[in-house]
Design an enzyme around this catalytic site. Structure first.
Site, short mmCIF file in Angstrom:
data_model
loop_
_atom_site.label_atom_id
_atom_site.label_comp_id
_atom_site.label_asym_id
_atom_site.label_seq_id
_atom_site.Cartn_x
_atom_site.Cartn_y
_atom_site.Cartn_z
N TYR A 7 1.03 -1.34 -0.23
CA TYR A 7 -0.14 -0.28 0.08
C TYR A 7 0.69 1.37 0.06
O TYR A 7 1.91 1.10 0.51
CB TYR A 7 -0.75 0.01 1.21
N TYR A 179 -7.41 4.24 9.29
CA TYR A 179 -6.11 3.48 9.68
C TYR A 179 -5.02 3.63 8.30
O TYR A 179 -5.58 3.79 7.16
CB TYR A 179 -6.34 2.24 9.77
N THR A 181 -3.50 2.12 6.16
CA THR A 181 -3.70 1.22 4.68
C THR A 181 -5.07 1.45 4.33
O THR A 181 -5.34 0.83 3.23
CB THR A 181 -3.24 -0.16 4.98
N LYS A 182 -5.97 2.24 4.87
CA LYS A 182 -7.47 2.39 4.44
C LYS A 182 -7.42 3.24 3.15
O LYS A 182 -6.54 4.05 2.88
CB LYS A 182 -8.25 2.75 5.48
N ASN A 183 -8.53 3.36 2.50
CA ASN A 183 -8.85 4.31 1.31
C ASN A 183 -8.49 5.80 1.64
O ASN A 183 -8.10 6.62 0.85
CB ASN A 183 -10.07 4.10 0.60
#
Ligand SMILES: *Cc1c(COP(=O)(O)O)cnc(C)c1O
Length: 376
Positions: A7, A179, A181-183
């Protein structure tokens, strides 16, 4: 060899500048920039209220508490999710009751929910896994029939839609994660989105110790005495994190389009390949995670070999009921939830983010095909 990270976030110079403005100002904790974020996020989600918190775990926990769920209550959710979905139910003092998932999507199987309902059941927590929404129309009908609340785990799904329904539009509360690694990310962060101002009001009190007045109100110059009416937590989002999020909201739709294009490429190129299965999409996926399912016997080897080729991968998720804590605490056996078990043994998640180039996606596709063919 070039490393293809699992990511890469989208925080840009303008977001850093806005966070810098906060750092150079007097006020660092929850304040006007947090309200700015909340208002903008509400516009995007088309939910009346947003309450910004420091995680989605906090959002799940406080939503359950605000709905009056506590000791003695049962809450239904699925084992194909991240641990936080279930730990937040435990933090609220309630008992998690798992039901299995659908084989094609990994989403909670709405047809199994009714069988799990007892007189103690108070809520359902559907997880919009990978970005695909659970069958909210069916779940709402069941919830209405049995007087249950719905708290949606929207950690993967800000941008999704299914049967004309968006996250939080049929549920009582929608819990979002920001968080790392979220979009949409600020490193850590979360929010409750809701159509219900009363519920939002309770979450606002719970997020700051149960106090009736926050720091910005006390700082406003108009003296107002505060009180503590209930036992609360320390879950508020500060202005620094809020500042990092505000500008990204304007770019969410563009980012989604880029992930959609990459995901369609993955689906097209990997769809019919022997030994690889791509989960089904229902409606508009938020395209958070691109997961594929391979043979359980070779999954760990495939993950290792992808990493050897410089490709960042993850496993989303091992079925919760097979993890030591849940196994030992609740006495689950692997076969209790056979579909989640199977997906948990077969699943692996490929890189999917706007900065992933076409060439990188093609390298991931070619590498996966080659590795899986070699493992047959
Ligand atoms: C990331 C995630 C969470 C927890 O989010 P935090 O903001 O890290 O607390 C909850 N549920 C799911 C499905 C997630 O992926």
């Amino acid at each position: 060899m070039k490393k293809i990270e699992f990511y890469r976030h989208n925080i840009g110079e303008e977001d850093i500048r806005k966070a810098g403005e906060v750092l150079r100002s007097l006020f660092l904790t929850t304040g006007p920039v947090t309200s700015e974020f909340e208002e903008k996020f509400s516009c995007f989600t088309e939910l009346r209220e947003t309450v910004a918190l420091n995680s989605c775990t906090a959002a799940l926990h406080l939503s359950l508490l605000a709905l009056g769920i506590g000791p003695g209550d049962e809450v239904i959710t699925a084992p194909m999710t991240f641990a936080a979905t279930v730990t937040s139910i435990l933090h609220a003092g309630a008992v998690p009751v798992l039901v299995d998932v659908e084989p094609g999507t990994g989403l909670i199987d709405a047809a199994l929910i009714e069988k799990a309902i007892t007189p103690r059941t108070k809520a359902v927590v559907p997880v919009h896994l990978y970005g695909v929404m659970a069958d909210m129309k069916a779940i709402r009908r069941i919830a209405d029939r049995h007087g249950l609340a719905i708290v949606e785990d929207c950690a993967h799904c800000i941008e999704g839609e299914r049967d004309g329904v968006r996250p939080g539009h049929l549920g009582d509360a929608a819990c979002f994660s920001f968080y790392a690694t979220k979009n949409l990310t600020s490193g850590e962060g979360g929010a409750v989105g809701t159509r219900d101002p009363e519920l939002a009001g309770k979450v606002r009190i719970f997020r700051l110790h149960g106090l009736t007045s926050d720091a910005i109100t006390r700082h406003s110059g108009k003296f107002r005495q505060y009180d503590m009416e209930v036992l609360g937590w320390k879950y508020n989002m500060d202005s620094i994190h809020s500042a990092l999020l505000v500008g990204q909201i304007d770019r969410l739709s563009g980012y989604w389009e880029r992930r959609e294009a990459i995901a369609r490429k993955y689906e097209k190129e990997l769809g019919g390949v022997p030994g690889i299965r791509v989960p089904e999409v229902k409606g508009k996926s938020a395209r958070h995670l691109q997961t594929v399912w391979v043979d359980a016997k070779v999954r760990d080897r495939v993950v290792e070999k992808l990493e050897e080729k410089g490709i960042g991968v993850s496993v989303s998720y091992r079925a919760l009921h097979t993890l030591k804590y849940f196994r030992e605490t609740f006495g689950y056996r692997p076969e209790d939830f056979p579909v989640a078990l199977e997906i948990g043994l077969r699943t692996l998640t490929l890189p999917l983010y706007p900065k992933l180039t076409d060439e990188e996606a093609e390298y991931v596709i070619a590498s996966l095909k080659e590795i899986v063919a070699g493992c047959q």
